[in-house]
Design a protein around this motif. Structure first.
Motif, PDB file in Angstrom:
ATOM      1  N   LEU A   1       0.648  -1.278   0.116  1.00 56.24           N
ATOM      2  CA  LEU A   1       0.023   0.052   0.064  1.00 56.24           C
ATOM      3  C   LEU A   1       0.924   1.315  -0.031  1.00 56.24           C
ATOM      4  CD1 LEU A   1      -2.757  -1.223   2.629  1.00 56.24           C
ATOM      5  CD2 LEU A   1      -2.855  -1.357   0.172  1.00 56.24           C
ATOM      6  N   ALA A   2       0.448   2.158  -0.715  1.00 57.02           N
ATOM      7  CA  ALA A   2       0.981   3.802  -0.532  1.00 57.02           C
ATOM      8  C   ALA A   2      -0.228   4.526  -0.398  1.00 57.02           C
ATOM      9  CB  ALA A   2       1.527   3.780  -1.750  1.00 57.02           C
ATOM     10  N   PRO A   3       0.091   5.941   0.133  1.00 53.47           N
ATOM     11  CA  PRO A   3      -0.787   6.896   0.335  1.00 53.47           C
ATOM     12  C   PRO A   3      -1.643   7.161  -1.142  1.00 53.47           C
ATOM     13  CG  PRO A   3       1.066   7.492   1.557  1.00 53.47           C
ATOM     14  CD  PRO A   3       1.463   6.201   0.733  1.00 53.47           C
ATOM     15  N   GLY A   4      -2.835   7.283  -0.952  1.00 54.35           N
ATOM     16  CA  GLY A   4      -3.761   7.556  -2.304  1.00 54.35           C
ATOM     17  C   GLY A   4      -4.236   6.272  -2.697  1.00 54.35           C
ATOM     18  N   ASP A   5      -3.854   5.238  -2.412  1.00 56.79           N
ATOM     19  CA  ASP A   5      -4.495   3.666  -2.762  1.00 56.79           C
ATOM     20  C   ASP A   5      -6.057   3.874  -2.356  1.00 56.79           C
ATOM     21  OD1 ASP A   5      -2.284   3.037  -4.006  1.00 56.79           O
ATOM     22  OD2 ASP A   5      -1.545   1.876  -2.629  1.00 56.79           O
ATOM     23  N   VAL A   6      -6.661   3.447  -3.300  1.00 56.58           N
ATOM     24  CA  VAL A   6      -8.440   3.172  -2.990  1.00 56.58           C
ATOM     25  C   VAL A   6      -8.503   1.881  -2.839  1.00 56.58           C
ATOM     26  CG1 VAL A   6     -10.645   3.643  -3.559  1.00 56.58           C
ATOM     27  CG2 VAL A   6      -8.718   5.401  -4.183  1.00 56.58           C
ATOM     28  N   LEU A   7      -9.193   1.498  -1.654  1.00 51.81           N
ATOM     29  CA  LEU A   7      -9.335  -0.112  -1.242  1.00 51.81           C
ATOM     30  C   LEU A   7     -10.911  -0.280  -1.120  1.00 51.81           C
ATOM     31  CD1 LEU A   7      -6.872  -0.358   1.457  1.00 51.81           C
ATOM     32  CD2 LEU A   7      -6.514  -0.854  -0.729  1.00 51.81           C
ATOM     33  N   GLU A   8     -11.336  -1.444  -1.213  1.00 48.48           N
ATOM     34  CA  GLU A   8     -12.564  -2.023  -0.923  1.00 48.48           C
ATOM     35  C   GLU A   8     -12.373  -3.327   0.016  1.00 48.48           C
ATOM     36  OE1 GLU A   8     -15.584  -2.837  -3.625  1.00 48.48           O
ATOM     37  OE2 GLU A   8     -15.514  -0.976  -4.672  1.00 48.48           O
ATOM     38  N   PHE A   9     -13.149  -3.423   1.029  1.00 50.19           N
ATOM     39  CA  PHE A   9     -12.629  -4.585   2.004  1.00 50.19           C
ATOM     40  C   PHE A   9     -14.006  -4.988   2.710  1.00 50.19           C
ATOM     41  CE2 PHE A   9     -10.860  -0.757   3.449  1.00 50.19           C
ATOM     42  CZ  PHE A   9     -11.317  -0.729   4.758  1.00 50.19           C
ATOM     43  N   ASP A  10     -14.196  -6.125   3.511  1.00 49.81           N
ATOM     44  CA  ASP A  10     -15.261  -6.308   4.498  1.00 49.81           C
ATOM     45  C   ASP A  10     -14.293  -6.209   5.876  1.00 49.81           C
ATOM     46  OD1 ASP A  10     -16.817  -6.781   2.577  1.00 49.81           O
ATOM     47  OD2 ASP A  10     -16.844  -9.149   2.727  1.00 49.81           O
ATOM     48  N   GLY A  11     -15.135  -5.787   7.019  1.00 56.11           N
ATOM     49  CA  GLY A  11     -14.735  -5.901   8.191  1.00 56.11           C
ATOM     50  C   GLY A  11     -15.415  -5.361   9.268  1.00 56.11           C
ATOM     51  N   LYS A  12     -14.978  -5.227  10.380  1.00 52.92           N
ATOM     52  CA  LYS A  12     -15.951  -4.911  11.713  1.00 52.92           C
ATOM     53  C   LYS A  12     -15.313  -3.544  11.863  1.00 52.92           C
ATOM     54  CE  LYS A  12     -17.933  -8.964  13.552  1.00 52.92           C
ATOM     55  NZ  LYS A  12     -17.941  -9.994  14.595  1.00 52.92           N
ATOM     56  N   VAL A  13     -16.309  -2.552  12.454  1.00 53.45           N
ATOM     57  CA  VAL A  13     -15.603  -1.176  12.863  1.00 53.45           C
ATOM     58  C   VAL A  13     -16.075  -0.976  14.424  1.00 53.45           C
ATOM     59  CG1 VAL A  13     -17.942  -0.070  12.121  1.00 53.45           C
ATOM     60  CG2 VAL A  13     -15.730   1.263  12.310  1.00 53.45           C
ATOM     61  N   ALA A  14     -15.158  -0.388  15.008  1.00 57.91           N
ATOM     62  CA  ALA A  14     -15.317  -0.230  16.436  1.00 57.91           C
ATOM     63  C   ALA A  14     -14.853   1.250  16.771  1.00 57.91           C
ATOM     64  CB  ALA A  14     -14.739  -0.892  17.449  1.00 57.91           C
ATOM     65  N   ALA A  15     -15.558   1.762  17.656  1.00 57.88           N
ATOM     66  CA  ALA A  15     -15.220   3.199  18.270  1.00 57.88           C
ATOM     67  C   ALA A  15     -13.984   3.310  19.103  1.00 57.88           C
ATOM     68  CB  ALA A  15     -16.314   4.019  18.874  1.00 57.88           C
ATOM     69  N   LYS A  16     -12.875   3.090  18.504  1.00 58.46           N
ATOM     70  CA  LYS A  16     -11.489   3.127  19.256  1.00 58.46           C
ATOM     71  C   LYS A  16     -10.409   4.089  18.652  1.00 58.46           C
ATOM     72  CE  LYS A  16      -8.214  -0.033  20.650  1.00 58.46           C
ATOM     73  NZ  LYS A  16      -7.790  -1.718  20.877  1.00 58.46           N
ATOM     74  N   LYS A  17     -10.255   5.066  19.425  1.00 54.64           N
ATOM     75  CA  LYS A  17      -9.367   6.129  18.830  1.00 54.64           C
ATOM     76  C   LYS A  17      -7.995   5.713  18.478  1.00 54.64           C
ATOM     77  CE  LYS A  17      -7.879  10.660  20.059  1.00 54.64           C
ATOM     78  NZ  LYS A  17      -7.961  12.013  21.103  1.00 54.64           N
TER      79      LYS A  17
ATOM     80  N   PRO B   1      -7.594  13.632  14.234  1.00 59.69           N
ATOM     81  CA  PRO B   1      -8.193  12.522  15.016  1.00 59.69           C
ATOM     82  C   PRO B   1      -8.837  11.438  14.205  1.00 59.69           C
ATOM     83  CG  PRO B   1      -9.638  14.633  14.805  1.00 59.69           C
ATOM     84  CD  PRO B   1      -8.373  14.954  14.123  1.00 59.69           C
ATOM     85  N   VAL B   2      -8.217  10.568  14.697  1.00 55.49           N
ATOM     86  CA  VAL B   2      -8.731   9.063  13.959  1.00 55.49           C
ATOM     87  C   VAL B   2      -9.501   8.355  14.965  1.00 55.49           C
ATOM     88  CG1 VAL B   2      -8.281   7.202  12.631  1.00 55.49           C
ATOM     89  CG2 VAL B   2      -6.682   9.241  12.661  1.00 55.49           C
ATOM     90  N   LEU B   3     -10.708   8.360  15.135  1.00 57.68           N
ATOM     91  CA  LEU B   3     -11.846   7.855  16.058  1.00 57.68           C
ATOM     92  C   LEU B   3     -12.211   6.342  15.794  1.00 57.68           C
ATOM     93  CD1 LEU B   3     -14.083  10.915  16.646  1.00 57.68           C
ATOM     94  CD2 LEU B   3     -11.679  10.349  17.700  1.00 57.68           C
ATOM     95  N   TYR B   4     -12.086   5.905  14.674  1.00 58.32           N
ATOM     96  CA  TYR B   4     -12.722   4.448  14.450  1.00 58.32           C
ATOM     97  C   TYR B   4     -11.508   3.543  13.960  1.00 58.32           C
ATOM     98  CZ  TYR B   4     -16.799   7.423  14.426  1.00 58.32           C
ATOM     99  OH  TYR B   4     -17.857   8.098  14.728  1.00 58.32           O
ATOM    100  N   LYS B   5     -11.698   2.293  14.477  1.00 57.32           N
ATOM    101  CA  LYS B   5     -10.807   1.171  13.928  1.00 57.32           C
ATOM    102  C   LYS B   5     -11.574  -0.010  13.190  1.00 57.32           C
ATOM    103  CE  LYS B   5      -7.787  -2.384  15.719  1.00 57.32           C
ATOM    104  NZ  LYS B   5      -6.910  -3.127  16.805  1.00 57.32           N
ATOM    105  N   VAL B   6     -10.956  -0.286  12.145  1.00 60.98           N
ATOM    106  CA  VAL B   6     -11.529  -1.655  11.389  1.00 60.98           C
ATOM    107  C   VAL B   6     -10.849  -2.784  11.866  1.00 60.98           C
ATOM    108  CG1 VAL B   6     -11.807  -2.419   9.107  1.00 60.98           C
ATOM    109  CG2 VAL B   6     -12.193   0.113   9.600  1.00 60.98           C
TER     110      VAL B   6
END
Length: 269
Positions: free
Chosen positions: A223-239, A255-260
């Motif tokens: 991966l490199a900055p600017g890459d566009v991704l699609e994926f499945d996962g679960k999300v949690a409110a974790k800073k 601020p990054v408030l969500y974790k995949v």
């Protein structure tokens, strides 16, 4: 020198807390090693397969069969361990980690005031108290620090999103890489910071910034900055927490408030 393994004792000497129906299992060996490292149970290339389960009666060898998620957004894990007699039980990863220490039993950071009031299998599963279920938090700041914080004007609260508990489909763009401090191995772990993160549904749910572990699976995509991704996962409110002694290129300024968690079916556009 021959090491004697303890015999399997009668079921009645151990109180089991069975999983609530289906639970998460490991996709492969890489996923198993990644989760052990996250829980602080093993960081070796050849991940441990057996662990000691100790209580006031005997010691027993167990294996980790999978894990459950809990918390408002499923951001915490409870391990599902298997005993040699086929029984399954749940335990908090920090408590199982304690059991691997030779000094275990003298004094435990997760033990309640009355040790006999809660069966050992229930400690750290959320059944006794929130304090014992989660890893030990840092001590509260001093009264002086609290007073100083109280004097500061309150920041405008960001409205909380209603996050789905099940696995969903995402689109996102790689913003940068960052480092987050891991207290279990006392090192910084590399993570991927995502922007324009969106849950694909009707209507779409905009997360903005999110982050996930830079796992071996993700590293295969280079991966490199600017890459566009699609994926499945679960999300949690974790800073996203800050790392220690982080080089400038890994510093995150938003601020990054969500974790995949556990991204899968990854596609790079």
């Amino acid at each position: 020198m021959v090491t004697l393994r303890p015999h399997i004792e009668q079921t009645g000497l151990t109180t089991y807390i069975p999983p609530k129906g289906d639970f998460e299992v490991f996709r492969d060996d890489d996923h198993y090693r990644e989760k052990l490292k996250e829980w602080g149970l093993s960081s070796a290339k050849e991940a441990k397969r057996e662990f000691w389960y100790k209580d006031r009666h005997v010691q027993r060898l167990v294996t980790i069969k999978g894990y459950e998620t809990y918390g408002n957004s499923g951001e915490f894990n409870t391990l599902v361990i298997g005993f040699q007699d086929g029984q399954l039980s749940c335990i908090h990863p920090a408590y199982l980690k304690e059991m691997q220490q030779s000094s275990f039993g003298k004094e435990s950071m997760l033990t309640l005031g009355d040790k006999e009031s809660v069966p050992v299998s229930e400690r750290g599963t959320g059944k006794e108290s929130v304090a014992a279920a989660a890893p030990v938090e840092a001590k509260a700041s001093s009264k002086k620090e609290k007073a100083a914080k109280a004097a500061k004007p309150k920041k405008e609260k960001i409205p909380k999103l209603e996050l789905p508990a099940e696995k969903v489909h995402f689109t996102a763009k790689v913003k940068q890489f960052a480092l987050v401090y891991n207290p279990f191995n006392e090192e910084n772990d590399e993570v991927v910071v995502l922007e324009e993160a969106q849950i694909v549904q009707e209507p779409p749910l905009e997360l903005g910034f999110a982050w996930c572990s830079h796992s071996k699976t993700l590293k295969k995509f280079e991966l490199a900055p600017g890459d566009v991704l699609e994926f499945d996962g679960k999300v949690a409110a974790k800073k996203l927490a800050k790392g220690k002694d982080v080089p400038e290129e890994f510093i995150i300024d938003v601020p990054v408030l969500y974790k995949v968690n556990n991204p899968s079916k990854i596609a790079k556009k």
